[in-house]
Scaffold this active site. Sequence first.
Site, PDB file in Angstrom:
ATOM      1  CB  SER A 136      38.147  48.567  59.917  1.00  0.00           C
ATOM      2  OG  SER A 136      38.179  48.653  58.515  1.00  0.00           O
ATOM      3  CB  THR A 178      38.662  42.795  54.349  1.00  0.00           C
ATOM      4  OG1 THR A 178      39.658  43.290  53.448  1.00  0.00           O
ATOM      5  CG2 THR A 178      39.316  41.922  55.400  1.00  0.00           C
ATOM      6  CE  LYS A 235      36.612  44.147  50.342  1.00  0.00           C
ATOM      7  NZ  LYS A 235      37.028  45.481  49.889  1.00  0.00           N
ATOM      8  CG  ASP A 263      35.092  48.682  49.528  1.00  0.00           C
ATOM      9  OD1 ASP A 263      35.489  49.166  50.600  1.00  0.00           O
ATOM     10  OD2 ASP A 263      35.200  47.471  49.245  1.00  0.00           O
ATOM     11  CB  ALA A 318      40.281  44.564  34.778  1.00  0.00           C
ATOM     12  N   GLY A 319      40.953  44.093  38.361  1.00  0.00           N
ATOM     13  CA  GLY A 319      40.785  43.134  39.451  1.00  0.00           C
ATOM     14  C   GLY A 319      39.576  43.525  40.286  1.00  0.00           C
ATOM     15  N   GLY A 320      39.472  42.959  41.464  1.00  0.00           N
ATOM     16  CA  GLY A 320      38.295  43.190  42.318  1.00  0.00           C
ATOM     17  C   GLY A 320      38.033  44.672  42.563  1.00  0.00           C
ATOM     18  CG  LEU A 360      41.652  52.469  43.907  1.00  0.00           C
ATOM     19  CD1 LEU A 360      40.779  51.241  43.696  1.00  0.00           C
ATOM     20  CD2 LEU A 360      40.772  53.685  44.147  1.00  0.00           C
TER      21      LEU A 360
HETATM   22  P1  ATR Z   1      42.429  43.724  44.018  1.00  0.00           P
HETATM   23  O1  ATR Z   1      41.403  43.031  44.868  1.00  0.00           O
HETATM   24  O2  ATR Z   1      43.393  44.597  44.791  1.00  0.00           O
HETATM   25  O3  ATR Z   1      41.836  44.440  42.860  1.00  0.00           O
HETATM   26  P2  ATR Z   1      43.203  41.610  42.221  1.00  0.00           P
HETATM   27  O4  ATR Z   1      41.776  41.279  41.973  1.00  0.00           O
HETATM   28  O5  ATR Z   1      44.194  40.507  42.405  1.00  0.00           O
HETATM   29  O6  ATR Z   1      43.385  42.559  43.468  1.00  0.00           O
HETATM   30  O7  ATR Z   1      43.686  42.535  40.978  1.00  0.00           O
HETATM   31  C1  ATR Z   1      44.988  42.999  40.832  1.00  0.00           C
HETATM   32  C2  ATR Z   1      45.068  43.949  39.640  1.00  0.00           C
HETATM   33  O8  ATR Z   1      46.411  44.439  39.517  1.00  0.00           O
HETATM   34  C3  ATR Z   1      44.742  43.292  38.295  1.00  0.00           C
HETATM   35  O9  ATR Z   1      44.183  44.262  37.428  1.00  0.00           O
HETATM   36  C4  ATR Z   1      46.132  42.874  37.811  1.00  0.00           C
HETATM   37  O10 ATR Z   1      46.249  42.695  36.429  1.00  0.00           O
HETATM   38  P3  ATR Z   1      45.910  41.245  35.761  1.00  0.00           P
HETATM   39  O11 ATR Z   1      44.417  41.151  35.696  1.00  0.00           O
HETATM   40  O12 ATR Z   1      46.530  41.277  34.419  1.00  0.00           O
HETATM   41  O13 ATR Z   1      46.514  40.209  36.685  1.00  0.00           O
HETATM   42  C5  ATR Z   1      46.935  44.070  38.245  1.00  0.00           C
HETATM   43  N1  ATR Z   1      48.355  43.761  38.354  1.00  0.00           N
HETATM   44  C6  ATR Z   1      48.972  43.060  39.336  1.00  0.00           C
HETATM   45  N2  ATR Z   1      50.294  42.997  39.131  1.00  0.00           N
HETATM   46  C7  ATR Z   1      50.540  43.678  37.962  1.00  0.00           C
HETATM   47  C8  ATR Z   1      51.705  43.991  37.212  1.00  0.00           C
HETATM   48  N3  ATR Z   1      52.912  43.603  37.618  1.00  0.00           N
HETATM   49  N4  ATR Z   1      51.550  44.728  36.086  1.00  0.00           N
HETATM   50  C9  ATR Z   1      50.345  45.130  35.671  1.00  0.00           C
HETATM   51  N5  ATR Z   1      49.197  44.883  36.344  1.00  0.00           N
HETATM   52  C10 ATR Z   1      49.289  44.162  37.467  1.00  0.00           C
END
Ligand code: ATR
Length: 287
Positions: free
Chosen positions: A22, A67, A71, A107, A132-134, A227
Site C-alpha cells: 500500500s 488489514t 477488518k 476492496d 467462503a472466508g473473509g 484474488l
Molecule cells: P481470507 O481472509 O483470505 O478469506 P480466511 O477467512 O481464513 O482467509 O478464509 C480462507 C478460505 O480458504 C476459506 O474459504 C477456507 O475454507 P474453509 O472455510 O473450509 O476453512 C479456504 N481454504 C483454506 N485452506 C484450504 C484448503 N486446503 N482446501 C480448501 N479450502 C481451503
Amino acid sequence: MEINGKTRTCGLIGDPVEHTLSPVIHNTLAASLGQELVYVPFHVKQGKLAEAVRGAEALNILGLNVTVPYKSEVIACLTEIDELARNIGAVNTLVRTASGYKGYNTDMEGLYRAMQSEGIKIAGEEIILLGAGGAARAVAWLCTMRGARRVYLLNRTLDKAQTVAAEVNASAGREAVQPMRLADYAQIPKGKYLAIQGTSVGLSPNNEDVVIADDAFYEKVHTGFDLIYNPWETKFMRLVKAHGSRAYNGLKMLLYQGIIAYELWNGVEVSEDEAQMVYKRLKDVIT
Ligand code: ATR
C-alpha cells in the site's frame, strides 16, 4: 517529496504489516499528483486496535487502511459506516470526519473496477466462487449486488458457505447464492462460468497448490480471476489458461482498492493513466 508543516499523514493498521504494498500505491500517487501526503505502515498489536484508532484521531491522521486481522473488529471503533461495508461486515478504509472515522470497504469496489478494466462482466452472469472466508464472503456480496444471475458458492466447509449464502440472499431478496461443498463441483450445471478463486490455496510459498485440480472443472470456466497476486501466476490461473480461457490475478484489485481509498481521502479522481502508472510500479516491485 519534502515533508513540511502542512504534510498530511495516512497509513495502514494491521498485524503484520511488513509485506504491504500500500505505501507504494499511495506515495506514488501523492508524488505524481503533487499532493503533500505521506503514507506509512503502523504495526498495531492485538488488543491495541481501539487505542490505535483513538490515537490516530487525536493525531488528526487523515485516513487509514485496515488489514488482517482487524477488518471486522475495527467496526466497533467507528463513528459512521458506509452501507456496503456494513452489509459485508468488513472495513478496509477509514476516512476522517469531524467526529471520528467513517468506515468503507474499497476492496469490493476495487475488485469491481479491476474487473471492469479487464472487460469482465458481473451483471447477468453465472459465477463460480471458490471459498467462503473473509475475502470470498465480500465477493459474494459484490456479485449479488452487481446483479449476477447466480453465484455457486463452493467451500470446503459447507456450513460457512451456507451462512454466507443465507445472509446475502436475505439482503438481496432473491436466491442468488447457492452454497455447495467444494468436493461437489461436478454438480454445477453444464455451461461456461466466470470463476473467482477466493481461497488462500496457492498463495506463496505454496505455489503448486490449487483448490480444484480436475480438468473437468476448468472446462466450465470461460474466465478465471484469482484474488491472489503472489505468485504472479497461480496454479489456478495456469489451469484456466491451459483450457484456453483468460485468467487474471488480484493485483489490479489491490491497485483499485488503494486508488478508491486515495480518492476518498483527498476528494480527487485518479485518472486511468495514473492508475496504469501505479500498476506498473506495483508490478515492478513484486516481479
Ligand atoms: P481470507 O481472509 O483470505 O478469506 P480466511 O477467512 O481464513 O482467509 O478464509 C480462507 C478460505 O480458504 C476459506 O474459504 C477456507 O475454507 P474453509 O472455510 O473450509 O476453512 C479456504 N481454504 C483454506 N485452506 C484450504 C484448503 N486446503 N482446501 C480448501 N479450502 C481451503
